[in-house]
Design a protein around this motif. Sequence first.
Motif, PDB file in Angstrom:
ATOM      1  N   TYR A  63       0.852  -1.195   0.000  1.00  0.00           N
ATOM      2  CA  TYR A  63       0.000   0.000   0.000  1.00  0.00           C
ATOM      3  C   TYR A  63       0.883   1.239   0.000  1.00  0.00           C
ATOM      4  CZ  TYR A  63      -3.636   3.083   2.132  1.00  0.00           C
ATOM      5  OH  TYR A  63      -4.532   4.081   2.428  1.00  0.00           O
ATOM      6  N   THR A  64       1.101   1.824  -1.165  1.00  0.00           N
ATOM      7  CA  THR A  64       2.028   2.940  -1.302  1.00  0.00           C
ATOM      8  C   THR A  64       1.679   3.786  -2.517  1.00  0.00           C
ATOM      9  OG1 THR A  64       4.355   3.529  -1.740  1.00  0.00           O
ATOM     10  CG2 THR A  64       3.627   1.376  -2.507  1.00  0.00           C
ATOM     11  N   PRO A  65       1.898   5.085  -2.445  1.00  0.00           N
ATOM     12  CA  PRO A  65       1.676   5.940  -3.616  1.00  0.00           C
ATOM     13  C   PRO A  65       2.685   5.703  -4.734  1.00  0.00           C
ATOM     14  CG  PRO A  65       2.638   7.208  -1.823  1.00  0.00           C
ATOM     15  CD  PRO A  65       2.283   5.868  -1.254  1.00  0.00           C
ATOM     16  N   GLU A  66       3.663   4.847  -4.483  1.00  0.00           N
ATOM     17  CA  GLU A  66       4.624   4.486  -5.531  1.00  0.00           C
ATOM     18  C   GLU A  66       4.028   3.513  -6.544  1.00  0.00           C
ATOM     19  OE1 GLU A  66       8.691   4.294  -2.922  1.00  0.00           O
ATOM     20  OE2 GLU A  66       6.850   3.463  -2.064  1.00  0.00           O
ATOM     21  N   GLN A  67       2.778   3.141  -6.389  1.00  0.00           N
ATOM     22  CA  GLN A  67       2.152   2.133  -7.244  1.00  0.00           C
ATOM     23  C   GLN A  67       2.263   2.412  -8.747  1.00  0.00           C
ATOM     24  OE1 GLN A  67      -2.307   1.223  -7.606  1.00  0.00           O
ATOM     25  NE2 GLN A  67      -1.639  -0.294  -6.108  1.00  0.00           N
ATOM     26  N   PRO A  68       2.050   3.635  -9.241  1.00  0.00           N
ATOM     27  CA  PRO A  68       2.171   3.846 -10.686  1.00  0.00           C
ATOM     28  C   PRO A  68       3.590   3.639 -11.205  1.00  0.00           C
ATOM     29  CG  PRO A  68       1.829   5.936  -9.554  1.00  0.00           C
ATOM     30  CD  PRO A  68       1.584   4.858  -8.548  1.00  0.00           C
ATOM     31  N   LEU A  69       4.587   3.953 -10.387  1.00  0.00           N
ATOM     32  CA  LEU A  69       5.975   3.685 -10.754  1.00  0.00           C
ATOM     33  C   LEU A  69       6.242   2.185 -10.700  1.00  0.00           C
ATOM     34  CD1 LEU A  69       8.871   4.697 -11.352  1.00  0.00           C
ATOM     35  CD2 LEU A  69       9.184   4.934  -8.870  1.00  0.00           C
ATOM     36  N   ALA A  70       5.719   1.533  -9.665  1.00  0.00           N
ATOM     37  CA  ALA A  70       5.892   0.090  -9.510  1.00  0.00           C
ATOM     38  C   ALA A  70       5.253  -0.676 -10.656  1.00  0.00           C
ATOM     39  CB  ALA A  70       5.289  -0.361  -8.184  1.00  0.00           C
TER      40      ALA A  70
END
Length: 334
Positions: free
Chosen positions: A282-289
């Motif tokens: 659960y992180t806002p890095e999801q689109p990069l991930a």
Amino acid sequence: MKKIIYVFFLLFSVTIFAQNIEKKLIDMDNRVITLDKDIEALVTIGAIPAINSFLFAMGKVDLIKSGVRDYSLKSFSVWKNQTYFLKNIFDLPQVSSNPPEWNPNFEVLLPMRFDIGLVSSPVMADALEARGIKAVVINWKKADSVKKTMLFLGELFHEQERVEKYLTYYDNNMNMIESITKGLNKKKSIYLGLDSMTIPMTSTANELLRKAGAITPTSNLTIENAALNIETLLVWDPDVIFVWNPSEVETAYKDIRFKNLTAVKNREVYLMPIGAHMWAHYTPEQPLAALWCAKKLYPESFKHIDIYKEAKRFYKEFMNQELTDAQLTSILER
């Protein structure tokens, strides 16, 4: 003169009134939150790396008044990498027990001065509010939880413009991935804790891999951190496996139980990066991930993507940090 005094009194009254207006919000557990002023200080309790990562993305690092003191936690990558964004995290008071319990430590909490406790569960929120601490819940319990969390926090912190910019980046990445993978033969993929034979953070990992263009055999699971047996894994036979711990890549290739898996035979077992938080969680890095995962799943189709440049841009633009090459390497190749 009387008119001037009257106007001054009117303006003063309006100012006082504005300062005391109560703001009501509905948090991510559908609880009504009432605020009578802007948030100037907060603590994070439960799923701390995840909650912190969203605060980094909101540009609210300076509001965080809690950290990590336990020596055993400081060696873990997720905590070390959080120092890239919250540089004094190891100097701030630890206000809860170690994971996975995260129990609030009221001996530490009660003397502290802060406006809210940002938590990940309603049970924890109830415990705080029973002691007179205002609590706000964010969590990953619903689809598109990352976007919904950013939208909620944008309202909480009056950062709607910042969130709009983030959501544009998010949607652009996901639309690009969908467009590129639309005509491809989709690969089966799974995120695993091989040492423990579990599926960590099942819901967020499934969402990430689907957004990256994969088929997820675990899509019907509703239990977080579900246990897995070798027989089921062999039936699923994923084409690509993403793992939790650095040692698990070697485990996948050396443990004879896994030798017949397609991902193992094709040498397609990859270690999931950790930035502000584990990228499959659960992180806002999801689109990069999602972009990183898509590049691992379909390298030829995404060979034009320089993931180092993308990561450097993301952390500068959305977390206000110009990471060094060494820091980026520690995230992407830990």
